[in-house]
Design a protein around this motif. Structure first.
Motif, PDB file in Angstrom:
ATOM      1  N   SER A  60      -5.759  12.182   9.158  1.00 26.75           N
ATOM      2  CA  SER A  60      -6.685  11.601   8.185  1.00 26.75           C
ATOM      3  C   SER A  60      -6.058  10.421   7.428  1.00 26.75           C
ATOM      4  O   SER A  60      -6.747   9.712   6.708  1.00 26.75           O
ATOM      5  N   SER A  61      -4.775  10.202   7.606  1.00 25.35           N
ATOM      6  CA  SER A  61      -4.074   9.115   6.909  1.00 25.35           C
ATOM      7  C   SER A  61      -4.032   7.823   7.726  1.00 25.35           C
ATOM      8  O   SER A  61      -3.305   6.897   7.381  1.00 25.35           O
ATOM      9  N   PHE A  62      -4.819   7.742   8.796  1.00 24.71           N
ATOM     10  CA  PHE A  62      -4.820   6.570   9.681  1.00 24.71           C
ATOM     11  C   PHE A  62      -5.104   5.278   8.923  1.00 24.71           C
ATOM     12  O   PHE A  62      -4.648   4.203   9.313  1.00 24.71           O
ATOM     13  N   TYR A  63      -5.859   5.362   7.842  1.00 19.24           N
ATOM     14  CA  TYR A  63      -6.259   4.171   7.089  1.00 19.24           C
ATOM     15  C   TYR A  63      -5.056   3.411   6.530  1.00 19.24           C
ATOM     16  O   TYR A  63      -5.149   2.212   6.264  1.00 19.24           O
ATOM     17  N   LEU A  64      -3.923   4.090   6.353  1.00 13.24           N
ATOM     18  CA  LEU A  64      -2.739   3.415   5.815  1.00 13.24           C
ATOM     19  C   LEU A  64      -2.242   2.312   6.750  1.00 13.24           C
ATOM     20  O   LEU A  64      -1.561   1.389   6.308  1.00 13.24           O
ATOM     21  N   ASP A  65      -2.587   2.414   8.026  1.00  9.74           N
ATOM     22  CA  ASP A  65      -2.164   1.404   8.998  1.00  9.74           C
ATOM     23  C   ASP A  65      -3.207   0.307   9.192  1.00  9.74           C
ATOM     24  O   ASP A  65      -3.010  -0.588  10.017  1.00  9.74           O
ATOM     25  N   MET A  66      -4.296   0.348   8.442  1.00  5.47           N
ATOM     26  CA  MET A  66      -5.377  -0.621   8.620  1.00  5.47           C
ATOM     27  C   MET A  66      -5.166  -1.922   7.838  1.00  5.47           C
ATOM     28  O   MET A  66      -6.009  -2.809   7.891  1.00  5.47           O
ATOM     29  N   PHE A  67      -4.052  -2.020   7.124  1.00  5.50           N
ATOM     30  CA  PHE A  67      -3.812  -3.187   6.277  1.00  5.50           C
ATOM     31  C   PHE A  67      -2.430  -3.772   6.578  1.00  5.50           C
ATOM     32  O   PHE A  67      -1.519  -3.712   5.745  1.00  5.50           O
ATOM     33  N   PRO A  68      -2.255  -4.380   7.762  1.00  4.08           N
ATOM     34  CA  PRO A  68      -0.920  -4.872   8.142  1.00  4.08           C
ATOM     35  C   PRO A  68      -0.420  -6.012   7.255  1.00  4.08           C
ATOM     36  O   PRO A  68       0.773  -6.295   7.237  1.00  4.08           O
TER      37      PRO A  68
ATOM     38  N   ILE B  76       0.868  -1.176   0.000  1.00  2.00           N
ATOM     39  CA  ILE B  76       0.000   0.000   0.000  1.00  2.00           C
ATOM     40  C   ILE B  76       0.903   1.224   0.000  1.00  2.00           C
ATOM     41  O   ILE B  76       1.821   1.342   0.819  1.00  2.00           O
ATOM     42  N   ILE B  77       0.681   2.107  -0.955  1.00  2.00           N
ATOM     43  CA  ILE B  77       1.546   3.262  -1.139  1.00  2.00           C
ATOM     44  C   ILE B  77       0.811   4.523  -0.720  1.00  2.00           C
ATOM     45  O   ILE B  77      -0.389   4.661  -0.952  1.00  2.00           O
ATOM     46  N   GLY B  78       1.522   5.431  -0.077  1.00  2.00           N
ATOM     47  CA  GLY B  78       0.901   6.681   0.335  1.00  2.00           C
ATOM     48  C   GLY B  78       1.826   7.521   1.177  1.00  2.00           C
ATOM     49  O   GLY B  78       3.010   7.209   1.341  1.00  2.00           O
ATOM     50  N   HIS B  79       1.249   8.584   1.725  1.00  2.00           N
ATOM     51  CA  HIS B  79       1.991   9.518   2.564  1.00  2.00           C
ATOM     52  C   HIS B  79       1.149   9.832   3.791  1.00  2.00           C
ATOM     53  O   HIS B  79      -0.018  10.194   3.658  1.00  2.00           O
ATOM     54  N   LYS B  80       1.729   9.667   4.968  1.00  2.00           N
ATOM     55  CA  LYS B  80       1.012   9.954   6.217  1.00  2.00           C
ATOM     56  C   LYS B  80       1.155  11.448   6.517  1.00  2.00           C
ATOM     57  O   LYS B  80       2.050  11.855   7.244  1.00  2.00           O
ATOM     58  N   LYS B  81       0.228  12.223   5.930  1.00  2.00           N
ATOM     59  CA  LYS B  81       0.333  13.682   6.064  1.00  2.00           C
ATOM     60  C   LYS B  81      -0.254  14.212   7.357  1.00  2.00           C
ATOM     61  O   LYS B  81       0.182  15.219   7.863  1.00  2.00           O
ATOM     62  N   ASP B  82      -1.280  13.529   7.895  1.00  2.00           N
ATOM     63  CA  ASP B  82      -1.925  13.991   9.126  1.00  2.00           C
ATOM     64  C   ASP B  82      -2.809  12.865   9.663  1.00  2.00           C
ATOM     65  O   ASP B  82      -2.728  11.728   9.194  1.00  2.00           O
TER      66      ASP B  82
END
Length: 172
Positions: A115-123, A107-113
């Motif tokens: 609102s980016s919590f979803y990036l950690d929902m897919f371990p 999963i690719i992205g940037h944890k800007k704030d």
């Protein structure tokens, strides 16, 4: 030469699709041959926060990324208010429809704030961090776009040409 991932996943609302989003997609080409872009807040009525439909956002994404050496799938995901788990399950189902068991998925992205919590929902997927490309936010673009005297020259500089053309047409 094989790429690091069989598939990468990029999640966002893309309201609108801007240059930083496009740069993430371009960077994905070095890591994978297949990118699944999940557009959130799908199938909702137009609002100030979500002014563009899933189809319109898919059109912006496809036109802006045309010509990249990347197989891109764009899939819409509805929000589930107060139930992030149901939302995450739908993301996983979307990805499962376009991948095979045993594939290397990231999963690719940037944890800007926050609102980016979803990036950690897919371990189960490796996180690919893209450092901040530029301080660019779709919120700021929308704020400017919907002003009476919108500075379209500024907007032209922060979105792909095809997105700018869409926005100019949409405003009429």
């Amino acid at each position: 030469m094989p790429k690091q991932y069989d598939t990468l996943v990029l999640i966002g609302r893309f309201q609108p699709f801007h240059n930083a989003h496009c740069e993430i997609v371009k960077r994905a080409t070095a890591l994978t041959n297949r990118l699944i872009i999940v557009t959130g807040s799908a199938h909702q009525p137009r609002t100030y926060k979500n002014p563009f439909t899933s189809r319109e956002r898919e059109q912006m994404i496809r036109e802006a990324t045309r010509g990249l050496s990347l197989n891109i799938t764009v899939a819409a995901n509805t929000d589930t208010i107060y139930n992030d788990q149901a939302w995450a399950v739908r993301v996983q189902q979307i990805v499962a429809r376009h991948t095979q068991p045993g594939e290397r998925v990231g999963i690719i992205g940037h944890k800007k704030d926050d609102s980016s919590f979803y990036l950690d929902m897919f371990p189960q997927w490796e996180y690919v961090d893209v450092e901040s490309i530029e301080p660019l936010s779709a919120v700021n673009i929308r704020d400017l776009y919907f002003k009476r005297d919108a500075n379209m020259n500024f907007i032209k500089g922060v979105v792909p040409r095809t997105t700018y053309e869409f926005l100019a047409s949409f405003s009429t």
